[in-house]
Write a protein that holds these residues in place. Structure first.
Motif, mmCIF file in Angstrom:
data_model
loop_
_atom_site.group_PDB
_atom_site.id
_atom_site.type_symbol
_atom_site.label_atom_id
_atom_site.label_comp_id
_atom_site.label_asym_id
_atom_site.label_seq_id
_atom_site.Cartn_x
_atom_site.Cartn_y
_atom_site.Cartn_z
ATOM 1 N N ALA A 195 16.486 -11.840 -34.584
ATOM 2 C CA ALA A 195 17.584 -10.949 -34.959
ATOM 3 C C ALA A 195 18.925 -11.628 -34.701
ATOM 4 C CB ALA A 195 17.509 -9.651 -34.171
ATOM 5 N N HIS A 196 19.880 -11.354 -35.585
ATOM 6 C CA HIS A 196 21.205 -11.954 -35.454
ATOM 7 C C HIS A 196 22.198 -11.039 -34.746
ATOM 8 C CE1 HIS A 196 20.031 -15.303 -37.936
ATOM 9 N NE2 HIS A 196 19.504 -14.451 -38.793
ATOM 10 N N ASP A 241 20.392 -5.729 -36.786
ATOM 11 C CA ASP A 241 19.167 -6.404 -37.221
ATOM 12 C C ASP A 241 18.011 -6.081 -36.275
ATOM 13 O OD1 ASP A 241 20.189 -7.605 -39.452
ATOM 14 O OD2 ASP A 241 20.460 -9.572 -38.526
ATOM 15 N N CYS A 242 18.295 -6.078 -34.997
ATOM 16 C CA CYS A 242 17.268 -5.779 -33.999
ATOM 17 C C CYS A 242 16.676 -4.395 -34.246
ATOM 18 C CB CYS A 242 17.870 -5.848 -32.602
ATOM 19 S SG CYS A 242 16.761 -5.320 -31.301
ATOM 20 N N GLU A 256 16.764 -2.648 -37.022
ATOM 21 C CA GLU A 256 16.104 -2.632 -38.328
ATOM 22 C C GLU A 256 14.696 -3.228 -38.224
ATOM 23 O OE1 GLU A 256 15.749 -1.635 -42.213
ATOM 24 O OE2 GLU A 256 17.600 -1.341 -41.102
ATOM 25 N N LYS A 309 19.015 -4.911 -48.387
ATOM 26 C CA LYS A 309 19.763 -6.119 -48.697
ATOM 27 C C LYS A 309 19.094 -6.837 -49.848
ATOM 28 C CE LYS A 309 21.400 -7.069 -44.038
ATOM 29 N NZ LYS A 309 21.339 -8.026 -42.935
#
Length: 65
Positions: free
Chosen positions: A36-37, A41-42, A44, A56
């Motif tokens: 994860a960035h 993101d984590c 998701e 996306k």
């Protein structure tokens, strides 16, 4: 059994056991650290995304003239 005899399927369904997985365990946190960035993101990746959000789109290659 001869090759022309149809095989009977068992009517009992297979039992599926699910185990509780701790998403805050040290192994899970190390994994999410590398994939994860950011915090969004984590969440998701863990299945806690924003409702009704658009997915996306992957980048498309454009032709240069």
């Amino acid at each position: 059994m001869s090759p022309k005899t149809p095989k009977k399927r068992s009517s009992c369904s297979a039992k599926v056991t699910t185990t509780e997985v701790d998403i805050l365990s040290p192994a899970a946190m190390e994994n999410i650290y590398y994939i994860a960035h950011n915090a969004a993101d984590c969440l998701e990746f863990r299945g806690f995304g924003w409702p009704n959000s658009k997915k996306k789109k992957k980048g498309t290659k454009r032709k240069k003239n």
